[in-house]
Write a protein that holds these residues in place. Structure first.
Motif, mmCIF file in Angstrom:
data_model
loop_
_atom_site.group_PDB
_atom_site.id
_atom_site.type_symbol
_atom_site.label_atom_id
_atom_site.label_comp_id
_atom_site.label_asym_id
_atom_site.label_seq_id
_atom_site.Cartn_x
_atom_site.Cartn_y
_atom_site.Cartn_z
ATOM 1 N N PRO A 165 0.814 -1.225 0.000
ATOM 2 C CA PRO A 165 0.000 0.000 0.000
ATOM 3 C C PRO A 165 0.839 1.262 0.000
ATOM 4 N N GLY A 166 0.356 2.259 -0.722
ATOM 5 C CA GLY A 166 1.011 3.557 -0.753
ATOM 6 C C GLY A 166 0.395 4.518 0.250
ATOM 7 N N ARG A 167 0.922 5.730 0.283
ATOM 8 C CA ARG A 167 0.511 6.725 1.273
ATOM 9 C C ARG A 167 -0.988 7.006 1.230
ATOM 10 N N GLU A 168 -1.556 7.226 0.041
ATOM 11 C CA GLU A 168 -2.967 7.597 -0.043
ATOM 12 C C GLU A 168 -3.872 6.465 0.409
ATOM 13 N N GLU A 169 -3.545 5.234 0.057
ATOM 14 C CA GLU A 169 -4.351 4.100 0.514
ATOM 15 C C GLU A 169 -4.329 4.001 2.034
ATOM 16 N N VAL A 170 -3.157 4.185 2.616
ATOM 17 C CA VAL A 170 -3.046 4.109 4.076
ATOM 18 C C VAL A 170 -3.772 5.267 4.740
ATOM 19 N N LEU A 171 -3.620 6.470 4.212
ATOM 20 C CA LEU A 171 -4.305 7.626 4.797
ATOM 21 C C LEU A 171 -5.818 7.442 4.782
ATOM 22 N N GLU A 172 -6.338 6.868 3.712
ATOM 23 C CA GLU A 172 -7.786 6.639 3.627
ATOM 24 C C GLU A 172 -8.264 5.748 4.770
ATOM 25 N N GLN A 173 -7.508 4.694 5.056
ATOM 26 C CA GLN A 173 -7.874 3.799 6.148
ATOM 27 C C GLN A 173 -7.679 4.448 7.510
ATOM 28 N N LEU A 174 -6.644 5.270 7.634
ATOM 29 C CA LEU A 174 -6.423 5.964 8.904
ATOM 30 C C LEU A 174 -7.555 6.933 9.207
ATOM 31 N N ARG A 175 -7.995 7.657 8.199
ATOM 32 C CA ARG A 175 -9.097 8.616 8.412
ATOM 33 C C ARG A 175 -10.359 7.895 8.874
ATOM 34 N N ALA A 176 -10.562 6.676 8.391
ATOM 35 C CA ALA A 176 -11.774 5.938 8.721
ATOM 36 C C ALA A 176 -11.663 5.150 10.026
ATOM 37 N N HIS A 177 -10.463 4.712 10.399
ATOM 38 C CA HIS A 177 -10.350 3.736 11.476
ATOM 39 C C HIS A 177 -9.356 4.062 12.588
#
Length: 212
Positions: A165-177
């Motif tokens: 996973p790249g930065r944007e994929e990880v950030l998306e999950q961090l924002r949600a969880h």
């Protein structure tokens, strides 16, 4: 890499920096639990220089980390390391590791894969050089001190991340969880006209060396 840039370029870009406001820790909108995780290292203190062993001027290994304060209800942890002072619009990503156990714990030295090190089998993401590995700090000569943000996040789920996973994929999950986070800053600077450690003339023995 960046240490090969001419000093004049580093000087010209001195004021061009992504900024701490742009690191994941400060952009995902986490409020309750901010900085609840105590993230530290036996190799360097918060806001202190990274020993050369962990940079492009040394072996380029990932440093040891340890943490406490992971909240109850956490399902997994994510580690992201970013250079807040890279001369880029967004921080340069130096490492991503996802799916870490949701408990107080640690990572030993060289846990993340790097150029000459296989790592310890973690699920790693892509750094800004599109490699699933630890990218050793390597600031441009003359650009000043760079702050490397080691960020640990506790999530309330275990997302099904892609293989790297790249930065944007990880950030998306961090924002949600993301439920809680911890931050540790290590610094690195390459002055004008620096000589890399392996290129320097050997010095006479003078007692135990102290990393700085």
């Amino acid at each position: 890499m960046l240490e090969k840039l001419p000093d004049a370029i580093g000087q010209a870009l001195h004021g061009v920096r992504a900024g701490l406001d742009e690191i994941a820790f400060n952009t995902i909108g986490l409020r309750q639990g901010m900085a609840a995780i105590n993230l530290a290292s036996l190799a360097f203190a918060d806001h202190a220089p990274l020993p050369p062993r962990y940079t492009a001027d040394g072996e380029g290994l990932s440093p040891p980390l340890q943490w406490t304060g992971v909240p109850a209800g956490s399902a997994s942890l994510v580690l992201m390391v970013e250079d807040a002072d890279s001369p880029t619009p967004h921080p340069l990503v130096h490492a991503i590791a996802v799916g870490l156990p949701a408990e107080d714990g640690s990572l030993p030295e060289a846990a993340l894969p790097s150029a000459d090190n296989a790592g310890s089998g973690l699920h790693v993401g892509r750094n800004s050089y599109l490699q699933g590995a630890w990218l050793p700090p390597d600031p441009p000569p003359g650009h000043g001190v760079h702050r490397y943000a080691f960020q640990l996040f506790a999530l309330d789920s275990t997302p099904d991340f892609s293989a790297t996973p790249g930065r944007e994929e990880v950030l998306e999950q961090l924002r949600a969880h993301a439920m809680a986070s911890g931050l540790l800053i290590g610094t690195c600077e390459r002055p004008d006209g620096t000589i890399k450690i392996e290129d320097a003339a050997p010095a006479a023995p003078a007692g135990p060396a102290v990393a700085g």
